[in-house]
Scaffold this motif. Structure first.
Motif, mmCIF file in Angstrom:
data_model
loop_
_atom_site.group_PDB
_atom_site.id
_atom_site.type_symbol
_atom_site.label_atom_id
_atom_site.label_comp_id
_atom_site.label_asym_id
_atom_site.label_seq_id
_atom_site.Cartn_x
_atom_site.Cartn_y
_atom_site.Cartn_z
ATOM 1 N N GLU A 57 8.251 -15.018 12.054
ATOM 2 C CA GLU A 57 7.797 -14.461 10.782
ATOM 3 C C GLU A 57 8.485 -13.121 10.535
ATOM 4 O O GLU A 57 8.656 -12.312 11.454
ATOM 5 C CB GLU A 57 6.278 -14.268 10.791
ATOM 6 C CG GLU A 57 5.475 -15.543 10.883
ATOM 7 C CD GLU A 57 3.983 -15.256 10.971
ATOM 8 O OE1 GLU A 57 3.463 -14.538 10.094
ATOM 9 O OE2 GLU A 57 3.353 -15.731 11.931
ATOM 10 N N ARG A 112 10.270 -20.670 8.270
ATOM 11 C CA ARG A 112 9.168 -20.878 7.327
ATOM 12 C C ARG A 112 8.820 -22.355 7.176
ATOM 13 O O ARG A 112 7.714 -22.709 6.805
ATOM 14 C CB ARG A 112 9.524 -20.304 5.951
ATOM 15 C CG ARG A 112 9.436 -18.784 5.901
ATOM 16 C CD ARG A 112 9.602 -18.272 4.498
ATOM 17 N NE ARG A 112 10.941 -18.533 3.976
ATOM 18 C CZ ARG A 112 11.319 -18.198 2.739
ATOM 19 N NH1 ARG A 112 10.462 -17.647 1.911
ATOM 20 N NH2 ARG A 112 12.560 -18.446 2.342
ATOM 21 N N GLN A 123 3.523 -22.458 13.443
ATOM 22 C CA GLN A 123 2.982 -21.351 12.665
ATOM 23 C C GLN A 123 1.691 -20.859 13.310
ATOM 24 O O GLN A 123 0.973 -21.624 13.969
ATOM 25 C CB GLN A 123 2.707 -21.788 11.226
ATOM 26 C CG GLN A 123 3.917 -22.357 10.494
ATOM 27 C CD GLN A 123 4.990 -21.319 10.218
ATOM 28 O OE1 GLN A 123 4.712 -20.125 10.173
ATOM 29 N NE2 GLN A 123 6.234 -21.783 10.047
ATOM 30 N N SER A 136 14.388 -16.044 10.119
ATOM 31 C CA SER A 136 13.031 -16.054 9.601
ATOM 32 C C SER A 136 12.871 -17.049 8.459
ATOM 33 O O SER A 136 11.872 -17.777 8.377
ATOM 34 C CB SER A 136 12.642 -14.649 9.128
ATOM 35 O OG SER A 136 11.320 -14.628 8.624
#
Length: 359
Positions: free
Chosen positions: A314, A92, A97, A88
């Motif tokens: 996420e 980022r 996304q 995770s």
């Protein structure tokens, strides 16, 4: 019929019941398996003998087995959480996304993500050899950080990691001294995303093309007779896909499930033949197949998640899947713990009969 309530549960804390685990691949959806494993590890009357895994299932299997060498059940749980946390954290910085509207509405899909749409388009025009000539893969760094492979090879839990030989199309099982970061990356190598992984002069792609996961190794080489399949690729989806993306996604699901379904039907046919030919019972390897008890843990949540969410790492999403895995496994153990060690709860004969009816 015997009253199930009065039956003695097989396995105790002092003498736990041996079980095998079979983990499917499916990107970040593998966090569901993480939750399932936590629930199983919390039951001291069960002991994991061996694991077969593909792609994300191979990652879960290797991290679990390595963590077990550090501090038993608690070590395995800690190692799995550490692995998924690092996955995770690395995501980022990815351009893949969720779109702001999907974040607002609580949708986990990446279908509306500009980064995902661009990546999806360009990956159909250019190969990973064009787009990633240095063959960089952040998963390699994560695996090398969270697993000591020399220690992993000494784990009391047997591992069988599946990959597909690009040249022959046949499955390759990595185990024992063959376990390595390359073996795990080979098991998870999607050909439109990563360059083929070369091991001993052969190139490998994702193991899901030839076995998702392979069941034969644990049947032949494990002392356990109960196998719990953790299935994260939907077998069925309602309706007919109409968009190009939905059609491709469903084709991929069918392809990655076909090898498993064929193997399950072969096992069903073989075990039925053994039951009908009693004179074969004295052969040791025959008894292994005849005594096999198959179980399955899955969730309808997977049919509500699109294929693009497999690339959504996420932390909130991974924890949602982990919690779903725990709840689903807890329910399975509550309803079927007394069946383990006694009878299968996944009816392979029905699969075989359906095939024969359609022939």
């Amino acid at each position: 019929m015997t009253d199930r309530v009065s039956e003695t549960v097989r396995g105790t804390e002092d003498d736990p019941l041996l079980i095998d685990l079979a983990f499917q691949g499916g990107g970040s959806h593998g966090a569901f398996t993480w939750g399932v494993v936590e629930s199983i590890l919390d039951d001291p009357t069960l002991k994991i003998e061996s694991i077969t895994g593909t792609s994300a299932g191979a990652m879960n299997a290797a991290v679990l087995a390595y963590g077990y060498t550090l501090n038993g059940r608690e070590g395995a749980k800690a190692a799995l959480e550490n692995f998924w946390r690092k996955v995770s954290d690395a995501a980022r910085f990815s351009p893949l996304q969720r779109a702001p509207l999907d974040v607002l509405l609580g949708n986990w899909t990446l279908d509306n993500s500009p980064g995902y749409v661009f990546y999806d388009l360009i990956s159909r025009l250019f190969s990973p050899y064009d787009l990633n000539p240095t063959n960089a893969n952040p998963l390699r760094d994560i695996l090398e950080e969270v697993i000591d492979f020399e220690r992993l090879r000494l784990s009391p839990i047997k591992l069988f990691i599946g990959a597909t030989n690009v040249r022959t199309g046949l499955p390759r099982v990595f185990r024992g001294h063959n376990l390595s970061v390359d073996a795990l990356l080979a098991s998870a190598c999607l050909p439109l995303v990563h360059q083929a992984v070369e091991i001993d002069g052969e190139a490998y792609w994702d193991g899901g093309f030839s076995g998702n996961p392979l069941l034969t190794p644990i049947i032949r080489e494990s002392d356990a007779r109960d196998t719990i399949l953790v299935q994260i690729n939907p077998i069925e989806r309602p309706g007919v896909p109409k968009t190009a993306r939905d059609i491709l996604n469903r084709l991929n699901e069918i392809a990655f499930n076909s090898s498993l379904k064929k193997e399950l039907r072969s096992i069903a046919m073989f075990t039925r033949l053994i039951r009908e030919e009693g004179e074969l019972d004295h052969v040791a390897w025959v008894e292994q197949w005849a005594d096999m008890r198959m179980h399955r843990i899955t969730t309808p949540l997977m049919t509500k998640l699109g294929a693009s969410s497999k690339m959504n790492a996420e932390w909130e999403f991974l924890n949602l899947l982990r919690d779903e895995g725990r709840v689903t496994a807890d329910a399975f153990l509550r309803d079927h713990r007394r069946d383990l060690g006694l009878r299968p709860t996944f009816d392979l004969d029905t699969l075989l009969d359906n095939l024969l009816e359609q022939a």
